[in-house]
Design an enzyme around this catalytic site. Structure first.
Site, PDB file in Angstrom:
ATOM      1  N   ASP A  36     -11.678  96.408   9.755  1.00 52.78           N
ATOM      2  CA  ASP A  36     -12.288  97.504  10.501  1.00 52.78           C
ATOM      3  C   ASP A  36     -13.794  97.314  10.629  1.00 52.78           C
ATOM      4  OD1 ASP A  36     -10.170  98.989  11.297  1.00 52.78           O
ATOM      5  OD2 ASP A  36     -10.366 100.559   9.787  1.00 52.78           O
ATOM      6  N   LYS A  58     -12.851  99.881  14.624  1.00 52.62           N
ATOM      7  CA  LYS A  58     -12.401 101.244  14.861  1.00 52.62           C
ATOM      8  C   LYS A  58     -13.516 102.169  14.405  1.00 52.62           C
ATOM      9  CE  LYS A  58      -8.683 102.142  15.887  1.00 52.62           C
ATOM     10  NZ  LYS A  58      -8.057 102.265  17.223  1.00 52.62           N
ATOM     11  N   MET A 175     -16.827 112.316  10.625  1.00 48.91           N
ATOM     12  CA  MET A 175     -16.913 112.158  12.080  1.00 48.91           C
ATOM     13  C   MET A 175     -17.285 113.466  12.776  1.00 48.91           C
ATOM     14  SD  MET A 175     -13.515 109.726  12.508  1.00 48.91           S
ATOM     15  CE  MET A 175     -12.542 110.687  11.332  1.00 48.91           C
TER      16      MET A 175
END
Length: 253
Positions: A36, A58, A175
Site C-alpha cells: 500500500d 491506496k 480520513m
C-alpha cells in the site's frame, strides 16, 4: 496445482520499529509483496532481495489501484504457488479493506492469514503522550472513518456526538481532514465547542506534525496549520493531557 498462501500484514503506522515479530517474519518469507501507498520504505526493505515488490497505492482522495485488480493479483499469484504478502498501513482490519480481501480469497479456496498491526489512531495519541481511554476521562473509544464508500451512508455524527458526551467516549476519526467542516458542524450538535481535539498527521514518522485545538475551531485549525492526509482526528477529554505530557518531556530533558 501447488496453491500458495496469502498473508494480510499490518505494517503499522509507518515507524518500522513498530512492526510485530510475526509481521516481520511474514515479510521476510514473501515471494511477492503487494504494498500500500502508506507503507514506509524501511518496512519494505525487510523483504528478501528475491521477492517481487508491487506497489498498489491506496489513499483516500488520490488516484488508487482498483480494489478488484488487487484481489485478482493476489488470487493469480496464490494459484501459481507464490507466498503473497499484502502489506497494508496500520491494521488490515481497521479501514484497510482486509475484510473484503479475506472474503474474496476464501471464496476462491485460497488460504489466508491476517497479521495485525498497530493502527494509526493508537499511534497518534501515544505519540502525544496521552491514552485513548482513561478511568477519569474516557470509558471507551470509537474508531470511525470520515471518508464513506461511494453510495454508502456516512456516519451519523450527531448521534455519535451524543453517545460520546453521555458515555464519555473518545472519537478517533480516520480520513476526516477533507470533511472536517461537515464533521465539526454535526458533532457540535451534541458536543460543546470547547471539547478538546488533536489532529495528528503522519503519526509515528519523522515528519509527524500535530495541532491541538477545540471542536469549535477544528476546520479552522486544519486550514491554518496546513494539515493534510494522512491524518487522524482525536476528539475527547483525553486530549487535555497533551499539554501536561509535553511539559513533562521538557522537564525530563
Amino acid at each position: 496445482m501447488n496453491t500458495g498462501k496469502v498473508t494480510l500484514v499490518g505494517a503499522g503506522p509507518g515507524d518500522p520499529e513498530l512492526l510485530t515479530l510475526k509481521a516481520l517474519k511474514a515479510i521476510q518469507s514473501a515471494s511477492l509483496l503487494l504494498v500500500d501507498d502508506l507503507v514506509s520504505r524501511e518496512v519494505v526493505d525487510h523483504a528478501p532481495k528475491t521477492a517481487r515488490v508491487v506497489y498498489v497505492g491506496k489513499r483516500g482522495g488520490c488516484k488508487s489501484t482498483p480494489q478488484a485488480f488487487i484481489e485478482k493479483l493476489m488470487l493469480m499469484a496464490a494459484r501459481e504457488g507464490e507466498s503473497v504478502v499484502r502489506l497494508k498501513g496500520g491494521d488490515p482490519f481497521i479501514f484497510g479493506r482486509g475484510g473484503e480481501e479475506v472474503e474474496h480469497l476464501r471464496a476462491a479456496g485460497i488460504e489466508v492469514e491476517v497479521v495485525n498491526g498497530i493502527t494509526s489512531g493508537l499511534a497518534a495519541v501515544t505519540s502525544l503522550g496521552v491514552p485513548l481511554t482513561h478511568r477519569d476521562h474516557a470509558q471507551g473509544v470509537v474508531f470511525l472513518t470520515g471518508h464513506a464508500r461511494s453510495g454508502a451512508d456516512a456516519p451519523d455524527w450527531k448521534a455519535l456526538a451524543a453517545a460520546a458526551r453521555d458515555a464519555h467516549l473518545t472519537l478517533v476519526i480516520y480520513m476526516g481532514v477533507r470533511s472536517a467542516g461537515r464533521i465539526q458542524r454535526e458533532l457540535l450538535a451534541g458536543l460543546p465547542p470547547q471539547t478538546p481535539v488533536a489532529i495528528v498527521q503522519r503519526a509515528s514518522m519523522p515528519d509527524q506534525r500535530h495541532a491541538v485545538t477545540t471542536l469549535g475551531h477544528l476546520a479552522e485549525t486544519i486550514a491554518s496549520e496546513g494539515l493534510a492526509s494522512p491524518s487522524v482526528i482525536v476528539v475527547g477529554d483525553v486530549v487535555r493531557g497533551v499539554a501536561a505530557a509535553a511539559a513533562a518531556r521538557v522537564r525530563a530533558a
